[in-house]
Design a protein around this motif. Structure first.
Motif, PDB file in Angstrom:
ATOM      1  N   LEU C  87       0.825  -1.206   0.000  1.00 55.79           N
ATOM      2  CA  LEU C  87       0.000   0.000   0.000  1.00 55.79           C
ATOM      3  C   LEU C  87       0.862   1.259   0.000  1.00 55.79           C
ATOM      4  O   LEU C  87       0.568   2.223  -0.702  1.00 55.79           O
ATOM      5  CB  LEU C  87      -0.897   0.023   1.243  1.00 55.79           C
ATOM      6  CG  LEU C  87      -2.270  -0.629   1.139  1.00 55.79           C
ATOM      7  CD1 LEU C  87      -2.949  -0.546   2.489  1.00 55.79           C
ATOM      8  CD2 LEU C  87      -3.122   0.038   0.075  1.00 55.79           C
ATOM      9  N   ILE C  88       1.915   1.242   0.805  1.00 52.90           N
ATOM     10  CA  ILE C  88       2.773   2.430   0.904  1.00 52.90           C
ATOM     11  C   ILE C  88       3.411   2.732  -0.446  1.00 52.90           C
ATOM     12  O   ILE C  88       3.439   3.876  -0.898  1.00 52.90           O
ATOM     13  CB  ILE C  88       3.849   2.237   2.001  1.00 52.90           C
ATOM     14  CG1 ILE C  88       3.186   2.278   3.383  1.00 52.90           C
ATOM     15  CG2 ILE C  88       4.945   3.298   1.891  1.00 52.90           C
ATOM     16  CD1 ILE C  88       4.103   1.895   4.530  1.00 52.90           C
ATOM     17  N   LEU C  91       0.878   4.077  -2.755  1.00 48.27           N
ATOM     18  CA  LEU C  91       0.596   5.481  -2.434  1.00 48.27           C
ATOM     19  C   LEU C  91       1.640   6.392  -3.066  1.00 48.27           C
ATOM     20  O   LEU C  91       1.321   7.451  -3.611  1.00 48.27           O
ATOM     21  CB  LEU C  91       0.578   5.688  -0.913  1.00 48.27           C
ATOM     22  CG  LEU C  91      -0.671   5.217  -0.165  1.00 48.27           C
ATOM     23  CD1 LEU C  91      -0.449   5.278   1.343  1.00 48.27           C
ATOM     24  CD2 LEU C  91      -1.883   6.072  -0.553  1.00 48.27           C
ATOM     25  N   LEU C  92       2.903   5.951  -2.999  1.00 50.49           N
ATOM     26  CA  LEU C  92       3.973   6.751  -3.603  1.00 50.49           C
ATOM     27  C   LEU C  92       3.811   6.847  -5.108  1.00 50.49           C
ATOM     28  O   LEU C  92       3.985   7.904  -5.704  1.00 50.49           O
ATOM     29  CB  LEU C  92       5.335   6.119  -3.301  1.00 50.49           C
ATOM     30  CG  LEU C  92       5.966   6.409  -1.945  1.00 50.49           C
ATOM     31  CD1 LEU C  92       7.287   5.675  -1.835  1.00 50.49           C
ATOM     32  CD2 LEU C  92       6.195   7.905  -1.769  1.00 50.49           C
ATOM     33  N   ALA C  94       1.177   6.710  -6.824  1.00 51.34           N
ATOM     34  CA  ALA C  94       0.037   7.544  -7.222  1.00 51.34           C
ATOM     35  C   ALA C  94       0.253   9.013  -6.881  1.00 51.34           C
ATOM     36  O   ALA C  94      -0.394   9.892  -7.431  1.00 51.34           O
ATOM     37  CB  ALA C  94      -1.233   7.040  -6.535  1.00 51.34           C
ATOM     38  N   GLU C  95       1.200   9.262  -5.952  1.00 49.92           N
ATOM     39  CA  GLU C  95       1.343  10.616  -5.418  1.00 49.92           C
ATOM     40  C   GLU C  95       1.914  11.609  -6.439  1.00 49.92           C
ATOM     41  O   GLU C  95       1.444  12.725  -6.568  1.00 49.92           O
ATOM     42  CB  GLU C  95       2.253  10.574  -4.188  1.00 49.92           C
ATOM     43  CG  GLU C  95       2.357  11.899  -3.466  1.00 49.92           C
ATOM     44  CD  GLU C  95       3.267  11.813  -2.250  1.00 49.92           C
ATOM     45  OE1 GLU C  95       4.233  11.032  -2.272  1.00 49.92           O
ATOM     46  OE2 GLU C  95       2.991  12.543  -1.272  1.00 49.92           O
ATOM     47  N   ARG C 147       9.542  13.005  -9.756  1.00 46.26           N
ATOM     48  CA  ARG C 147      10.039  11.674  -9.374  1.00 46.26           C
ATOM     49  C   ARG C 147      10.437  11.608  -7.897  1.00 46.26           C
ATOM     50  O   ARG C 147      10.963  10.600  -7.443  1.00 46.26           O
ATOM     51  CB  ARG C 147      11.253  11.305 -10.210  1.00 46.26           C
ATOM     52  CG  ARG C 147      11.160  11.651 -11.675  1.00 46.26           C
ATOM     53  CD  ARG C 147      10.366  10.619 -12.450  1.00 46.26           C
ATOM     54  NE  ARG C 147      10.600  10.768 -13.885  1.00 46.26           N
ATOM     55  CZ  ARG C 147       9.635  11.087 -14.759  1.00 46.26           C
ATOM     56  NH1 ARG C 147       8.392  11.249 -14.350  1.00 46.26           N
ATOM     57  NH2 ARG C 147       9.910  11.204 -16.037  1.00 46.26           N
ATOM     58  N   ILE C 149      10.323  11.260  -3.895  1.00 37.77           N
ATOM     59  CA  ILE C 149       9.469  10.602  -2.908  1.00 37.77           C
ATOM     60  C   ILE C 149       9.680  11.192  -1.518  1.00 37.77           C
ATOM     61  O   ILE C 149       9.206  10.647  -0.531  1.00 37.77           O
ATOM     62  CB  ILE C 149       9.716   9.080  -2.886  1.00 37.77           C
ATOM     63  CG1 ILE C 149      11.199   8.774  -2.620  1.00 37.77           C
ATOM     64  CG2 ILE C 149       9.273   8.440  -4.219  1.00 37.77           C
ATOM     65  CD1 ILE C 149      11.444   7.308  -2.296  1.00 37.77           C
TER      66      ILE C 149
END
Lengths: 165, 473, 238
Positions: C87-88, C91-92, C94-95, C147, C149
């Motif tokens: 999930l993490i 999330l990245l 999609a962020e 790019r 994070i």
């Protein structure tokens, strides 16, 4: 100013746990009425919000998620990116654009944020979602399945109507 | 009484389009349009990105001819750097470009058009495809598939992978090639030449049976545009632009591809997302020109390799002046494949090819760069403007297929007038309209950046624009 | 030096007292995923990918920041942890705009390889597609926020190893951005020494050598080990 004794409000607690509603006698000490941890809440800064049936519980959850999203410091990923996605799902529920999978993802994300966020903000950010899902699941279902807001608060968008059809 | 038939989608073209055929009250075809209905917008989405990324980003426009986009983009990048690239890099780029022309033409000829040519325009649609071909003559089809494989394999050996290799870059290419790769390329050449001789023989034998199609599928005078070498021979990677007319005269020669905007205009119409390029001195739509195999063979005086030269001399006799029949794109394509294989052989023997130095290093020295090359379907231009820090400010792509747009429209109209009657629509009639488009081997995803649902629709409309029939497949 | 013995993924291991679970696990070949940690720099526990289960504790712990204890029983790869990690990373992805096929770091990106290792073949979240700038004002390097994070490795290496502290984070939440100095373009930064350490430690294609094309960016992190060791051992003194 005299507070009512603890004993006087025991019945009220029972009443709350049964019906989720409570009629507070004047000048009741709050901690006496509500064992907050027991019902999944915290006192926080000491504020209390009173709502009636015209408040949409999904929108309330969305509102609190928006707050957490704005307040997230951005250091840890679950809170920084998770609150954004949870807010997006909640927003789409209130506009009628969400489906059953979104509801599942909301629960999954709630677990993630609670268990992996770095600080209390992220860990407790899902609480309004978890509580409203627990006590008002029918409101979520009405938005998702019937594209209808029981409180009459949310406006379903055209995109939402499309999802429904 | 209005009626409606649907054919949907059209088969054996790369991309999605729609044809409208306008019919008058007597049921006669008055005009036709070739619409490209969707939009991709690579020119817009690369804005703000570093120009060094362009070869990789732009190659994603297309999975069939990514090499052309890598080359045009890298050449625009070379210009922004202001460098001359190392010899080995230039040779690699030439080699891979020939390989791509070989594989793309093989796809067009054997996979897409051979069923029309060898099974017939009126063969049942269920058989009129590569599988139907396989039933009849598996060996011939296999040869076609292997030709395509040979081209793809060269791209893989040099670039690292068949489609979208991370290989070209401003200033050169990313890696040198070794002896093992070169030897593998050499070893496949005899079979490729043999296959092409067979295909050329077969096509020439059946051409007589297509006299009507040759006459009525895109047979009209136009200008022809392409790149030629300083000697006036076929040139695909680096040369000057020549424009010839239908009589075989040279209209303009030695045009610098970098200054394409001064002689090529780009019109647009609301009925299509594909631009309508034209030769500026003759205006729009009078400056209609064709690009690609037919155009290249028409404007070049010879091929520059012995086998292709012989075929080209014979080919040129099919026209008075220039060969104007779009149907002969097929023959031109096979001759170009022969030329590509011969050129690949020459390059494989060139000692420069294996030199280690493959990339010129430099900072950004210019703000405007244009790169052009001959893609399988015609001349391709990439034009970038960058800011002080090398970020793309404006990009313009002039794609081969779009330069054939006006000619394809005219072909559709000509084919519809001759073959289509609104009174009794038959499948074979419509297949001939499609085959007119197939001559050009259009790559619509390249030329419009279109995305979305595949659809090919033929509409027949009356003078008032009302839909009489719609055919989708 | 005291040594502690503990169990990680049913394997008995030993480590120096005070060492983090993460370091001891890696020393014993148990590679816990991470994106913000990099050997030689301080840990911040920001990515939450290295979280582990510790027997007797209800809460998950970030293994990069949790010291080992005698008799500890640690699990690094349970279904719950795998689900969280997936999930993490989703999330990245999609962020911001992580488009591997047209990224300079394609093929040498920690986010990309981690996503592959976790079996992520699609992202269940809506992509945010933020509009973010690219800063190529520096003569030799570029910064592509699309790019990034926000692992802050660049911030730490610049501060702790180079000593320049050119980088920092501005904004908050999803609007956080890495900035040089007080938000000047990188090329105008007065503190930047152009050493390039930040570029070498970046896990994705956010920091890159200018002039690199798609899939061309490769990194060399050897310097971290010898600088950190030399400092600790005072190898340059005397």
């Amino acid at each position: 100013m005299a507070y009512q004794s603890l004993r006087d409000s025991d019945a009220q607690i029972e009443n709350f746990n049964r019906a989720n509603t409570v009629n507070l006698p004047r000048q009741t000490h709050l901690s006496a009425v509500l064992r907050l941890a027991q019902i999944g809440s915290i006192m926080g800064s000491g504020g209390l919000i009173v709502m009636d049936e015209t408040s949409c519980m999904v929108d309330v959850a969305r509102f609190f998620m928006e707050f957490c999203m704005d307040e997230s410091c951005g250091k840890c990923i679950p809170c920084r990116a998770g609150t954004v996605q949870m807010h997006d799902i909640l927003r789409r529920i209130t506009t009628g654009e969400a489906n059953e999978d979104d509801l599942e993802m909301l629960k999954t994300l709630s677990d993630l944020l609670r268990e992996t966020s770095l600080c209390g903000l992220g860990q407790t950010a899902p609480n309004p979602v978890i509580s409203t899902l627990k006590y008002f699941p029918q409101e979520y279902e009405a938005h998702i399945h019937e594209k209808r807001c029981p409180a009459g608060h949310c406006h379903m968008t055209a995109a939402g109507q499309e999802v429904a059809s | 009484m209005a009626e409606r038939i649907q054919i949907h989608p059209v088969t054996r073209v790369e991309g999605h389009a729609k044809i409208s055929i306008y019919v008058d009250d007597a049921g006669e075809v008055t005009s036709a349009q070739f619409h490209v209905t969707e939009f991709r917008g690579f020119e817009k989405l690369c804005e703000g990105r570093p120009f060094h990324e362009m070869p990789g980003l732009m190659s994603r426009i297309c999975g069939i001819c990514p090499i052309s986009h890598i080359l045009a983009s890298s050449k625009a990048g070379d210009m922004l750097l202001g460098v001359e690239i190392p010899r080995a890099a230039a040779k690699q780029r030439r080699l891979v470009n020939h390989a791509q022309i070989l594989q793309s033409h093989a796809l067009s000829f054997f996979h897409l058009s051979a069923p029309d040519l060898f099974l017939g325009m009126d063969a049942p649609p269920s058989k009129r495809n590569i599988f139907g071909m396989l039933e009849g003559d598996a060996d011939f089809v296999r040869r076609g598939i292997r030709l395509r494989q040979f081209g793809q394999r060269i791209i893989e050996l040099v670039g690292g992978k068949k489609i979208h290799p991370a290989w070209g870059a401003p200033g050169g290419v990313l890696q040198a090639i070794g002896a093992a790769e070169r030897d593998e390329i050499r070893s496949s050449i005899p079979e490729a030449i043999e296959s092409l001789h067979e295909a050329l023989g077969r096509l020439k034998r059946v051409l007589d049976s297509f006299a009507v199609e040759i006459e009525h599928l895109g047979n009209f005078p136009t200008l022809f545009l392409g790149t030629v070498s300083p000697e006036g021979e076929l040139e695909y990677y680096d040369g000057l632009i020549r424009i010839g007319d239908a009589e075989g005269n040279i209209v303009a020669d030695g045009l610098d591809p970098l200054r394409y905007a001064s002689y090529l205009g780009e019109a647009s119409e609301e009925w299509s997302f594909m631009k309508l390029p034209h030769y500026k001195p003759l205006g729009y739509p009078g400056g209609l020109y064709r690009v690609g195999p037919l155009a290249r063979l028409n404007i070049a005086k010879s091929a520059g390799t012995p086998l292709a030269n012989r075929e080209m001399t014979e080919f040129k006799q099919r026209g008075k002046g220039a060969v104007c029949q779009s149907f002969h794109y097929h023959l031109a394509r096979l001759i170009e494949m022969l030329h590509a294989v011969e050129s690949i052989e020459q390059l494989a023997d060139d000692p420069d090819l294996m030199r280690e130095h493959v990339r010129a290093q430099a900072g950004q020295n210019r703000h405007h760069g244009v790169g052009s090359c001959e893609a399988p379907r015609g001349t391709l231009f990439h034009d970038y403007e960058v800011d002080d820090h090398g970020l793309i400010r404006r990009a313009n792509l002039l794609i081969a297929t779009s330069q054939n747009n006006l000619a394809m429209n005219q072909t559709v109209e000509q084919a519809a007038r001759y073959f289509v009657s609104s009174r009794a629509i038959q499948e074979g009639m419509l297949n001939r309209v499609e085959a007119g488009i197939r001559c050009f081997d259009p790559c619509l995803s390249c030329s419009t950046h279109a995305f979305g649902q595949a659809s090919f629709i033929i509409e027949i409309r009356n003078a008032a624009g009302d839909l009489l029939q719609q055919i989708t497949r | 030096m005291n040594v502690n013995t503990l169990q990680i993924d049913r394997k008995m291991v030993t480590g120096r007292e005070g060492d983090a679970i993460f370091a001891v696990a890696w020393e014993h070949g148990i590679h816990i995923p991470r994106l913000c940690h990099i050997g030689g720099l301080s840990d911040v526990g920001a990515c939450r990918l290295c979280m582990v289960e510790i027997e007797g504790q209800k809460r998950l712990q970030a293994s990069c920041l949790t010291p080992i204890q005698e008799g500890m029983v640690v699990r690094t790869d349970t279904p719950r942890l795998r689900q969280h990690r997936k999930l993490i990373v989703e999330l990245l992805l999609a962020e911001r705009n992580h488009i591997c096929s047209v990224c300079v770091a394609d093929g040498a990106c920690e986010l990309q390889s981690l996503a592959a290792a976790l079996g992520i073949d699609h992202v269940r979240f809506r992509y945010r597609f933020p509009t973010l700038p690219v800063d190529t004002s520096h003569e030799r390097f570029g910064l592509d926020h699309n790019r990034c994070i926000l692992c802050t490795r660049c911030v730490r290496v610049c501060d702790e190893i180079e000593g320049a502290h050119t980088w920092d984070v501005c904004g908050r939440g999803a609007n956080s951005l890495i900035i040089s100095d007080l938000g000047e373009p990188w090329g105008e930064s007065e503190s930047c020494t152009s050493c390039g350490k930040c570029v070498q430690v970046c896990p994705t294609g956010a920091l890159f050598d200018k002039g690199k094309t798609i899939a061309e960016m490769r990194r060399d992190r050897g310097f971290l080990k010898y600088i950190v060791t030399a400092r600790k051992e005072k190898q340059w003194i005397g």
